[in-house]
Write a protein that holds these residues in place. Structure first.
Motif, short mmCIF file in Angstrom:
data_model
loop_
_atom_site.label_atom_id
_atom_site.label_comp_id
_atom_site.label_asym_id
_atom_site.label_seq_id
_atom_site.Cartn_x
_atom_site.Cartn_y
_atom_site.Cartn_z
N CYS C 409 -1.82 -10.98 -10.34
CA CYS C 409 -0.52 -10.41 -9.99
C CYS C 409 0.52 -10.66 -11.07
O CYS C 409 1.67 -10.25 -10.91
N SER C 431 8.62 -4.19 -15.42
CA SER C 431 8.75 -4.08 -13.98
C SER C 431 8.15 -2.79 -13.44
O SER C 431 7.77 -2.72 -12.30
N ARG C 434 4.69 -2.95 -11.87
CA ARG C 434 4.60 -3.67 -10.59
C ARG C 434 4.93 -2.77 -9.41
O ARG C 434 4.61 -3.07 -8.29
N GLN C 435 5.56 -1.62 -9.71
CA GLN C 435 5.89 -0.65 -8.70
C GLN C 435 4.64 -0.22 -7.92
O GLN C 435 4.73 0.13 -6.76
#
Lengths: 377, 377, 614
Positions: C409, C431, C434-435
């Motif tokens: 993760c 980021s 990670r969506q």
């Protein structure tokens, strides 16, 4: 193994656990050992209520010898650090900027009036923002002027001698060194931090982490939990006390005129009251965050502001004075001042000891009743 | 709205909800500021009232009664007893029965009538050195006024001693009643904003770490900068709100004058709060538990308050320590607040305070950002 | 020792050590309706007897145990422990019982040995008796090598074992255990129970254990079923089992048919109480003794045969709960699962690049390694997960599952090797990458102060859902996860099952391509676990890739493929069938995954896989 041995084993086991936790928690050590040193140095060096080298501006509109001599008096005084300024409005700018804390203004007709035997006014302007400082600057200016007058009179020069002079004696602290006053009070602050804040945090942590539930169902009695929690932090508090006293004596040369045994007795009572408060807070809230908040409000702030440690209690409005009577630190600060500076004055210490003893007892009983044996209250 | 802005608002809304929905956090924002405000407002003062004094009048003349009546008329002093002999003084001071003893010797009226300077003795309890020296200052001022009034009669009667009079004109600017309460309260907004901002921001990251929600945040498409900004804004807003409410209360409740410009105050507070939030986030990123961040904040607050000039003047500190205060943001906001409140400060006059705070803010924010990235990445 | 002498032990056998009579307890939380935690509950535990206390979340198990220890005071009724009253004689009782709370009170800043010492001191264990006791407890918990490690540095399951060791430091007369094996892997669980039963046999102590694991309850002498504060039933496991004889069947899938497909069809059908996958086959419990109902529900061509099955306690438990629920109003039942089992969700169009990147596999690791100082937590792990696959990471406590998971993760830095999720390295991708993933942490991390709806709104907005889309998805979540009745409840005060549902709803709100679930069913009762897997199945059917860590070996059956880890290394990788085959021997022709796992962990079976030679 008889009941007594089992009880001793429980207690020592619990105490060993507590001391291990203290040793492994850097924040406890910091609060108990580093904080006293830091506080003492900060207050010892950083806080001084004494007048020393106060910057003032001297404006001489009269540049005659009398006026210059008066100005020289200010330079000689250790209280002031004067700068000579040519015009009054320049001096006012300095005052506005905060570069000086006061102005001594010798007016143009000073020598003339002095020679004529008339009143020769010297104007003193102070920055009232810090009224305490302003008050002291006024007083010390007066002192310098009086001294100048007396010396002129001694030389037979025309002068106005004050009719009444004050010969002042300050007992217990004749050099009026504010460190002598601050250090004994700080001891109360250090012990409050350890006794109330640290203790409240560690016990609340046991509730938060669920260790209290496991401890409660062991044969450990509530009274033993109390002792197990009180004793290690008592020792820590006493170390803090010893450290503060030693530093105060060695580094700041604070006198210690009473007897150590009496001091030990009073500080024991005070520490017990603080620990009782800390335990009570944590048993009643069971959450570290709230416990910390409440111990700062009920422990630290009163120990700082309502104890006479820095601010004079007798000058506060009566409700504040009334509240201060239930603050243990008030009695300990009083006792600490007396034992350090005056000696064993029983007429004061007996009452301090009595009140501290009663508070320690009440708080510990309250804490014990809150600790209980069950999850619900 | 761009996606970054949406994500930041989302986080900010969540942070606010978390603070406001939790009764405990709610109390932190509301309770302590109010308590601190009143404690500071009423208890933190160096003004003297009701200084208890006793009199040993060995002269019992019209002149001595005349001088003593001036002490009785002063609101600063409160007569608590008449002594009969010098032997009683020691005991009285020891047991703090009185803080000052005025001793008028038998020769007092004789000296005055003969035109010789008369001396009186003032004995002070030096345990609280500040009270002793300020009270002596008041006593000197009373005697000086007495002298000034007698002065005229003096020069007229006694031959030879007639001479020029020296007159002290005191004028305290900005705070003409010399209330130290104004001095303290005007700077209080800054101090309380610091405490609120530091506690809330200090706990913001460590609380999520402790409750395990932090991973959840890191896995969501937030950039670390966005998380930081969102963590910073709610504490800043709470701090600003508290500071402005207290500023209003200072004016409305304590009657402190507000002479400067409101925008200047808001700008100064904003820059200051940015400094503090940087420190808070730094502490929070460093701590893995809420307890550590609480203690960390506390350890930061203590020295900063002491070394800010909030209660005692910075110029009384040793040189090296004065240099140290240059990196203390509280020092600047305290000066700026006082300047705006009492000296009618504007953006121009507080500029010397603004830029150092801005510089400190840049450093603390950079440090917090670096540490946050370092500890999470 | 305060324990009675040996001859009296046998004398006392069969005597009651705990008598609970007509217990009532009500909690009145601030700002909420009062909760009837216990209503008119009576039960007995005798010497030498292990009584299992089973029931779904919120049944009142913990409250009952706490009353027995005197930690709580009942509103009415009595708890008599060793002939002492739990309220009046609390202190006398505490010297003679042992209690292990759900969240056991370990001191994380003390070492394993120091924790044991503390409880030995508190329980008054003779110094002379300690050495042998410690040795036995440490051996049983396999903590011998960790005696000097800080308790805070142990993995979750190891902490649990240490907690049990501390509770058992002295042999008590009555042992109360509150979900003692939550988060503990099968090997340790077996060890743990062996010790408890040994103590029961040798010392004739009484044990009351609250558990969510029905296979554990099966071994108890007697089982008490609690449901919403009331006692539903009580009896020996065999009695329970006999009651559902004829209600249980096992469906053999036809060659090539996935058991999951059959299970999905059966779950929630009228007349069907329960359908689970066991050993590659589907177990079914029916309302009536009606094999035809099972046959009717399965589409032609999927099943090879339907046979009667030996009933288990779990079957009985499921039936008991289903009966209890149908006898009451249907209002607060979970929504009928059938409706959702096949529901697929419209998926937003994905950018072509993402699709392309994902085509090579959703998750890809090669030689993944994590070191903490000298300690290698994860060593050379390599695997690939395809789109739409359910991939399980299995292993005992401390095997490195969570560490591997955190590296996947992007929460933890990789010490060596490579990891790609949807074709990207999450730690570098920024980021946006990670969506596309959803994450559910071990403790169902939610904002406890926020309400259900506020949590959902937060996570929805965090992933950039537009206003209309967010409203739509929240509606979906409230419906799908049956959270509507708790819409405005504070998340921190929800019962465990609801928390898990909310956590999953939050993770699914933005329709991720890849779902990461860390121990999602830990501490959750069997009913909630079934719901959970049903949902996971439907998500996978609709193309979501699921990576899940679990120590429930039966749950491994729901995975398409799995990787079994031990001590940071890969033991085996494969489909459930392949894994089971590893443990197949002549004497044990039909092993379960748990058997295979234990065989692998004990080195009895030959490990298989890319990097897993021991």
């Amino acid at each position: 193994m008889n009941a007594f041995q089992r009880r001793a084993m429980r207690l020592t086991g619990f105490l060993r656990k507590e001391s291990r936790q203290i040793r492994r928690d850097p924040s406890s050590i910091a609060l108990a050992l580093v904080m006293p040193v830091v506080l003492l140095f900060l207050f010892g060096f950083g806080v001084s209520l004494d007048i020393k080298n106060v910057p003032i501006a001297i404006v001489l509109d009269d540049r005659g010898p009398d006026a210059r001599e008066l100005a020289a008096r200010f330079s000689l005084s250790s209280y002031f650090d004067p700068v000579s300024v040519h015009r009054l409005d320049e001096a006012r700018q300095l005052l506005d900027r905060g570069a000086v804390d006061g102005i001594v203004h010798v007016q143009a007709d000073f020598s003339v009036r002095l020679a004529r035997g008339a009143a020769a006014p010297v104007q003193v302007l102070v920055d009232g923002t810090d009224s305490n400082l302003a008050q002291l600057v006024q007083g010390y200016t007066l002192g310098v002027l009086n001294l100048w007058s007396q010396q002129r009179a001694a030389r037979g020069l025309p002068t106005h001698l004050p009719a009444v002079t004050i010969q002042q004696r300050i007992w217990f602290n004749d050099a009026v060194n504010s460190t002598y006053f601050l250090v004994p009070g700080l001891v109360a602050l250090v012990m409050t931090l350890i006794g109330v804040l640290l203790t409240a945090l560690v016990v609340a942590r046991e509730w938060e982490r669920g260790t209290m539930e496991a401890i409660l169902v062991t044969p450990l009695r509530p009274g033993e939990i109390m002792v197990g929690k009180l004793l290690p932090y008592f020792v820590l508090g006493m170390i803090g006390l010893g450290l503060s006293v030693a530093l105060g004596r060695v580094v700041f040369g604070v006198p210690f005129r009473g007897s150590p045994s009496v001091y030990l007795l009073l500080s024991t009572l005070f520490l017990l009251a603080s620990l009782g408060l800390g335990l009570f807070i944590s048993a009643a809230t069971r959450v570290q965050f709230v416990a910390a908040q409440i111990s700062i409000i009920t422990g630290f702030l009163p120990a700082f502001f309502l104890s006479g440690l820095l601010f004079d209690l007798e000058s506060t409005p009566w409700p504040i004075q009334a509240i201060s009577h239930v603050i243990p630190a008030r009695y300990f600060v009083s006792a600490s001042h007396t034992i350090f500076l005056a000696g064993d004055v029983w007429s004061i210490l007996q009452w301090d000891a009595l009140f501290l003893g009663v508070m320690a007892f009440v708080l510990i009983v309250l804490a014990k009743s809150r600790l209980g044996q069950r999850l619900e209250r | 709205m761009g996606p970054t802005l949406i994500r930041i608002t989302t986080l900010v809304v969540k942070e606010f909800l978390a603070i406001m929905k939790d009764p405990k956090s709610r109390i932190v924002v509301i309770g302590p500021p109010i308590i601190q405000f009143f404690v500071f407002g009423y208890a933190a003062t160096f003004d003297l009232n009701n200084v208890r004094y006793a009199v040993l009048d060995e002269d019992r003349s019209a002149e001595s009664r005349e001088l003593l009546s001036r002490f009785q008329a002063s609101p600063t002093f409160r007569l608590v007893g008449q002594l009969d002999s010098g032997r009683q003084i020691g005991d009285l001071i020891d047991r703090q029965g009185a803080r000052l003893v005025l001793r008028i010797p038998q020769t007092f009226s004789r000296d005055l009538q003969a035109g010789r300077p008369a001396q009186i003795q003032v004995i002070a309890d030096g345990r609280n050195s500040n009270v002793a020296s300020v009270a002596l200052g008041y006593a000197n001022a009373i005697v000086a006024r007495y002298n000034a009034e007698r002065g005229g009669a003096f020069s007229g009667s006694a031959a030879g001693a007639a001479g020029p009079a020296l007159q002290l004109v005191n004028r305290a600017w900005f705070n003409s009643n010399l209330q130290s309460r104004w001095f303290i309260i005007s700077a209080l907004g800054g101090l309380i904003a610091m405490i609120v901002v530091l506690l809330l921001s200090g706990l913001s990251v460590s609380r999520e770490r402790e409750f395990g929600t932090f991973d959840q945040l890191l896995v969501a498409p937030f950039r670390s900068g966005e998380i930081l900004v969102a963590k910073a804004l709610p504490p800043m807003a709470c701090g600003m709100l508290d500071a402005l409410l207290l500023a209003a209360a200072a004016v409305l409740w304590f009657g402190v004058p507000f002479r400067g410009s409101l925008p200047a105050l808001v700008v100064a507070l904003s820059v200051f709060i940015v400094c503090v939030v940087g420190v808070g986030l730094f502490i929070s990123s460093l701590s893995s538990t809420m307890q550590q961040s609480l203690l960390g904040s506390f350890i930061f607050i203590m020295p900063n308050v002491i070394l800010s000039g909030f209660t005692t003047p910075i110029e009384n500190m040793p040189r090296w320590l004065q240099l140290g205060t240059l990196i203390n943001p509280l020092r600047y906001i305290v000066t700026a607040c006082r300047n705006v409140f009492l000296q009618g400060g504007t953006l121009g006059t507080i500029w010397p305070q603004l830029w150092p705070m801005a510089a400190i803010a840049a450093v603390t924010l950079a440090a917090a950002t670096w540490l946050f990235r370092h500890r999470t990445a | 020792m305060s324990h009675s002498t040996d001859e009296s032990v046998s004398d006392r056998s069969g005597e009651p050590v705990l008598c609970i009579r007509r217990l009532h307890k009500r909690f009145a939380p601030k700002g909420g309706p009062p909760v009837e935690a216990l209503q008119d509950v009576s039960l007995d535990v005798r010497c030498g007897e292990v009584v299992g206390l089973v029931g779904p979340d919120g049944a009142g198990k913990t409250t009952l145990l706490r009353i027995a220890t005197g930690l709580l005071v009942p509103d009415s009724g009595t708890a008599t422990v060793l002939e002492l009253d739990s309220v009046r004689d609390t202190l006398q009782i505490r010297g003679r019982i042992a209690y292990m709370p759900q969240k056991f009170g370990l001191y994380e800043d003390l070492t394993v040995q120091e924790n044991l010492d503390l409880y030995a001191d508190l329980q008054g264990v003779e110094p002379a008796a300690r050495a042998s006791r410690y040795a036995r407890l440490l051996e049983m918990t396999q903590l011998e090598t960790c005696a000097d490690r800080l308790a805070g540095r142990l993995s979750g399951g190891m902490k649990q074992k240490l907690g049990l060791a501390c509770a058992l430091i002295k042999i008590p007369e009555l042992l109360l255990l509150d979900e003692p094996t939550v988060g503990v892997d099968p090997v340790s669980r077996r060890e743990l129970w062996r010790i408890v039963y040994q103590m029961v046999e040798q010392e004739a102590i009484g044990v009351l254990v609250a558990t969510a694991y029905l296979d554990e309850a099966e071994k108890c002498h007697r089982v008490v079923v609690l449901h919403e504060g009331r006692k539903l039933d009580e009896g020996a496991p065999t009695q329970f089992r006999e009651r559902v004889r004829g209600h249980t069947f096992v469906v053999q899938p036809r060659q090539g048919a996935r058991p999951r497909a059959i299970q999905g069809r059966l779950a929630g059908q009228p007349g069907i109480i329960d359908a689970t996958i066991r050993g590659g086959r589907v177990r079914v419990v029916t309302h009536e003794r009606d094999r035809a109902a099972v046959a009717r529900a399965i589409p032609a061509g999927l099943a090879a045969g339907i046979a009667a099955a030996e009933p288990t306690l779990e079957d009985a438990f499921m039936k008991l709960l289903a009966d209890a629920r149908s006898s009451r109003s249907h209002a607060d039942l979970p929504a009928a699962p059938a409706r959702m089992a096949f529901e697929t969700h419209p998926r937003q169009a994905e950018p072509e690049i993402e699709r392309g990147a994902a085509a090579g596999g959703a998750v890809h690791t090669r030689g993944l390694t994590k070191r903490f100082g000298d300690f290698t937590a994860v060593s050379e792990i390599s695997f690939d997960v395809q789109r739409g696959e359910i991939f399980g990471l299995l292993g005992p406590n401390g095997a490195g599952k969570s560490t591997t998971f955190r590296m996947l993760c992007g929460l933890s830095r990789v010490s060596g090797g490579e990891v790609r999720v949807a074709g990207r390295d999450l730690r570098r991708a920024g980021s946006f990458a990670r969506q596309r993933l959803g994450y559910m942490a071990q403790q169902f991390s939610l904002y406890g102060q926020l309400s259900v709806i506020e949590n959902l709104r937060f996570f929805g907005r965090a992933y950039g859902l537009t206003k209309a889309r967010l409203a739509e998805r929240i509606e979906w979540a409230l419906e799908e996860f049956d959270l509507r009745s708790h819409r405005d409840a504070t998340a921190g005060k929800l019962p465990g099952g609801y928390k898990q549902r909310l956590a999953m709803a939050a993770a699914m709100l933005h329709e991720p391509d890849i779902l990461f679930l860390d121990e999602p069913t830990s501490g959750v009762d069997p009913l909630a676990r079934r719901d959970f897997w049903r949902r996971i199945n439907s998500f996978a059917e609709s193309g979501v890739t699921v990576v899940v860590t679990t120590h429930f070996m039966e749950e491994a059956e729901y995975c398409d493929r799995m990787l079994i880890m031990s001590q940071g290394r890969e033991l085996a990788t494969g489909t459930p069938g392949e894994i089971r085959a590893l443990a197949r021997t002549a004497s044990h022709p039909d092993p379960t995954i748990e058997d295979a796992f234990i065989a692998l962990a004990e080195g009895a079976a030959q490990p298989r896989g890319t990097g897993g030679s021991p």
